[in-house]
Design a protein around this motif. Structure first.
Motif, PDB file in Angstrom:
ATOM      1  N   UNK A  43      10.987 -17.418  -0.620  1.00 44.39           N
ATOM      2  CA  UNK A  43       9.784 -16.624  -0.916  1.00 44.39           C
ATOM      3  C   UNK A  43       8.984 -17.220  -2.074  1.00 44.39           C
ATOM      4  N   UNK A  44       8.765 -18.541  -1.991  1.00 46.82           N
ATOM      5  CA  UNK A  44       7.927 -19.232  -2.969  1.00 46.82           C
ATOM      6  C   UNK A  44       6.724 -19.811  -2.229  1.00 46.82           C
ATOM      7  N   UNK A  45       5.660 -20.156  -2.962  1.00 44.08           N
ATOM      8  CA  UNK A  45       4.483 -20.693  -2.280  1.00 44.08           C
ATOM      9  C   UNK A  45       4.686 -22.172  -1.916  1.00 44.08           C
ATOM     10  N   UNK A  46       3.771 -22.719  -1.132  1.00 37.14           N
ATOM     11  CA  UNK A  46       3.924 -24.061  -0.575  1.00 37.14           C
ATOM     12  C   UNK A  46       3.985 -25.171  -1.599  1.00 37.14           C
ATOM     13  N   UNK A  47       3.167 -25.089  -2.635  1.00 38.88           N
ATOM     14  CA  UNK A  47       3.159 -26.158  -3.638  1.00 38.88           C
ATOM     15  C   UNK A  47       4.488 -26.190  -4.400  1.00 38.88           C
ATOM     16  N   UNK A  48       5.066 -25.015  -4.618  1.00 36.99           N
ATOM     17  CA  UNK A  48       6.372 -24.941  -5.292  1.00 36.99           C
ATOM     18  C   UNK A  48       7.466 -25.498  -4.384  1.00 36.99           C
ATOM     19  N   UNK A  49       7.333 -25.266  -3.074  1.00 41.37           N
ATOM     20  CA  UNK A  49       8.306 -25.788  -2.111  1.00 41.37           C
ATOM     21  C   UNK A  49       8.259 -27.315  -2.067  1.00 41.37           C
ATOM     22  N   UNK A  50       7.055 -27.886  -2.115  1.00 42.38           N
ATOM     23  CA  UNK A  50       6.921 -29.353  -2.124  1.00 42.38           C
ATOM     24  C   UNK A  50       7.528 -29.938  -3.389  1.00 42.38           C
ATOM     25  N   UNK A  51       7.316 -29.264  -4.502  1.00 42.07           N
ATOM     26  CA  UNK A  51       7.896 -29.706  -5.769  1.00 42.07           C
ATOM     27  C   UNK A  51       9.421 -29.641  -5.711  1.00 42.07           C
ATOM     28  N   UNK A  52       9.955 -28.602  -5.095  1.00 44.23           N
ATOM     29  CA  UNK A  52      11.408 -28.448  -4.964  1.00 44.23           C
ATOM     30  C   UNK A  52      12.005 -29.587  -4.143  1.00 44.23           C
ATOM     31  N   UNK A  53      11.300 -30.003  -3.099  1.00 46.20           N
ATOM     32  CA  UNK A  53      11.776 -31.120  -2.274  1.00 46.20           C
ATOM     33  C   UNK A  53      11.834 -32.398  -3.103  1.00 46.20           C
ATOM     34  N   UNK A  54      10.819 -32.635  -3.923  1.00 48.44           N
ATOM     35  CA  UNK A  54      10.821 -33.837  -4.775  1.00 48.44           C
ATOM     36  C   UNK A  54      11.984 -33.813  -5.764  1.00 48.44           C
ATOM     37  N   UNK A  55      12.268 -32.630  -6.315  1.00 50.23           N
ATOM     38  CA  UNK A  55      13.377 -32.491  -7.266  1.00 50.23           C
ATOM     39  C   UNK A  55      14.709 -32.770  -6.572  1.00 50.23           C
ATOM     40  N   UNK A  56      14.914 -32.178  -5.401  1.00 46.85           N
ATOM     41  CA  UNK A  56      16.162 -32.367  -4.661  1.00 46.85           C
ATOM     42  C   UNK A  56      16.331 -33.821  -4.215  1.00 46.85           C
ATOM     43  N   UNK A  57      15.230 -34.456  -3.836  1.00 49.43           N
ATOM     44  CA  UNK A  57      15.300 -35.870  -3.449  1.00 49.43           C
ATOM     45  C   UNK A  57      15.635 -36.739  -4.662  1.00 49.43           C
ATOM     46  N   UNK A  58      15.078 -36.397  -5.804  1.00 52.80           N
ATOM     47  CA  UNK A  58      15.369 -37.134  -7.035  1.00 52.80           C
ATOM     48  C   UNK A  58      16.835 -37.026  -7.440  1.00 52.80           C
ATOM     49  N   UNK A  59      17.429 -35.857  -7.195  1.00 52.72           N
ATOM     50  CA  UNK A  59      18.842 -35.658  -7.502  1.00 52.72           C
ATOM     51  C   UNK A  59      19.758 -36.333  -6.483  1.00 52.72           C
ATOM     52  N   UNK A  60      19.197 -36.705  -5.339  1.00 54.07           N
ATOM     53  CA  UNK A  60      19.969 -37.392  -4.313  1.00 54.07           C
ATOM     54  C   UNK A  60      20.779 -36.480  -3.410  1.00 54.07           C
ATOM     55  N   UNK A  61      20.410 -35.206  -3.311  1.00 54.68           N
ATOM     56  CA  UNK A  61      21.167 -34.279  -2.468  1.00 54.68           C
ATOM     57  C   UNK A  61      20.566 -34.126  -1.069  1.00 54.68           C
ATOM     58  N   UNK A  62      19.321 -34.581  -0.876  1.00 53.03           N
ATOM     59  CA  UNK A  62      18.716 -34.564   0.457  1.00 53.03           C
ATOM     60  C   UNK A  62      18.155 -35.948   0.758  1.00 53.03           C
ATOM     61  N   UNK A  63      18.003 -36.241   2.049  1.00 51.44           N
ATOM     62  CA  UNK A  63      17.494 -37.552   2.463  1.00 51.44           C
ATOM     63  C   UNK A  63      16.347 -37.360   3.451  1.00 51.44           C
ATOM     64  N   UNK A  64      15.331 -38.250   3.391  1.00 51.30           N
ATOM     65  CA  UNK A  64      14.227 -38.136   4.360  1.00 51.30           C
ATOM     66  C   UNK A  64      14.699 -38.494   5.768  1.00 51.30           C
ATOM     67  N   UNK A  65      14.156 -37.790   6.770  1.00 51.65           N
ATOM     68  CA  UNK A  65      14.539 -38.044   8.158  1.00 51.65           C
ATOM     69  C   UNK A  65      13.888 -39.332   8.656  1.00 51.65           C
ATOM     70  N   UNK A  66      12.606 -39.497   8.371  1.00 47.67           N
ATOM     71  CA  UNK A  66      11.890 -40.696   8.805  1.00 47.67           C
ATOM     72  C   UNK A  66      11.052 -41.204   7.645  1.00 47.67           C
ATOM     73  N   UNK A  67      10.303 -42.257   7.909  1.00 47.81           N
ATOM     74  CA  UNK A  67       9.429 -42.769   6.856  1.00 47.81           C
ATOM     75  C   UNK A  67       8.466 -41.676   6.435  1.00 47.81           C
ATOM     76  N   UNK A  68       8.101 -41.720   5.211  1.00 50.54           N
ATOM     77  CA  UNK A  68       7.327 -40.646   4.602  1.00 50.54           C
ATOM     78  C   UNK A  68       5.984 -40.422   5.306  1.00 50.54           C
ATOM     79  N   UNK A  69       5.764 -39.204   5.727  1.00 51.02           N
ATOM     80  CA  UNK A  69       4.490 -38.800   6.303  1.00 51.02           C
ATOM     81  C   UNK A  69       3.668 -38.186   5.174  1.00 51.02           C
ATOM     82  N   UNK A  70       2.357 -38.390   5.211  1.00 53.84           N
ATOM     83  CA  UNK A  70       1.533 -37.948   4.079  1.00 53.84           C
ATOM     84  C   UNK A  70       1.499 -36.436   3.919  1.00 53.84           C
ATOM     85  N   UNK A  71       1.597 -35.685   5.018  1.00 53.06           N
ATOM     86  CA  UNK A  71       1.462 -34.238   4.925  1.00 53.06           C
ATOM     87  C   UNK A  71       2.763 -33.481   5.162  1.00 53.06           C
ATOM     88  N   UNK A  72       3.494 -33.834   6.223  1.00 53.29           N
ATOM     89  CA  UNK A  72       4.686 -33.067   6.570  1.00 53.29           C
ATOM     90  C   UNK A  72       5.939 -33.780   6.075  1.00 53.29           C
TER      91      UNK A  72
END
Length: 107
Positions: A70-99
């Motif tokens: 129950x957070x807004x979209x910009x906070x969700x995008x920031x959370x993904x960057x934090x989790x990726x920085x910590x190394x707990x999640x991995x991208x599925x494919x090459x980075x898409x600009x929007x999704x």
């Protein structure tokens, strides 16, 4: 046939105002989507939930995080960057600009 009686201007105006179809048709209001009251900042409980539950999910996108925490979209995008920085999640494919599509990191 009897001759027509000429009406005065006031009588004609009064007759025009009184006549007509009555009330105008009112258009139906479209279906309105319920307004979401999502948070714009992380609190302690939400941050703990983010670090505990989201890395275990198979599919991680901003919309999934936004819906679950129950957070807004910009906070969700920031959370993904934090989790990726910590190394707990991995991208599925090459980075898409929007999704941003991520998955849990398998050991």
């Amino acid at each position: 046939m009897a001759p027509k009686v000429q009406k005065s201007k006031e009588a004609k105006a009064k007759a025009a105002m009184a006549g007509g179809k009555g009330k105008k048709k009112k258009w139906a209001k479209g279906k309105t989507k319920e307004k979401l009251n999502n948070m714009v900042m992380f609190d302690k409980s939400t941050q703990d939930k983010l670090l505990k539950e989201i890395p275990k999910a198979k599919l991680i996108t901003p919309s999934v995080i936004s819906e679950r925490l129950k957070v807004n979209g910009s906070l969700a995008r920031l959370a993904i960057k934090v989790l990726e920085g910590k190394g707990v999640i991995a991208p599925v494919c090459k980075r898409h600009s929007k999704q941003l599509i991520y998955t849990r990191k398998v050991a």
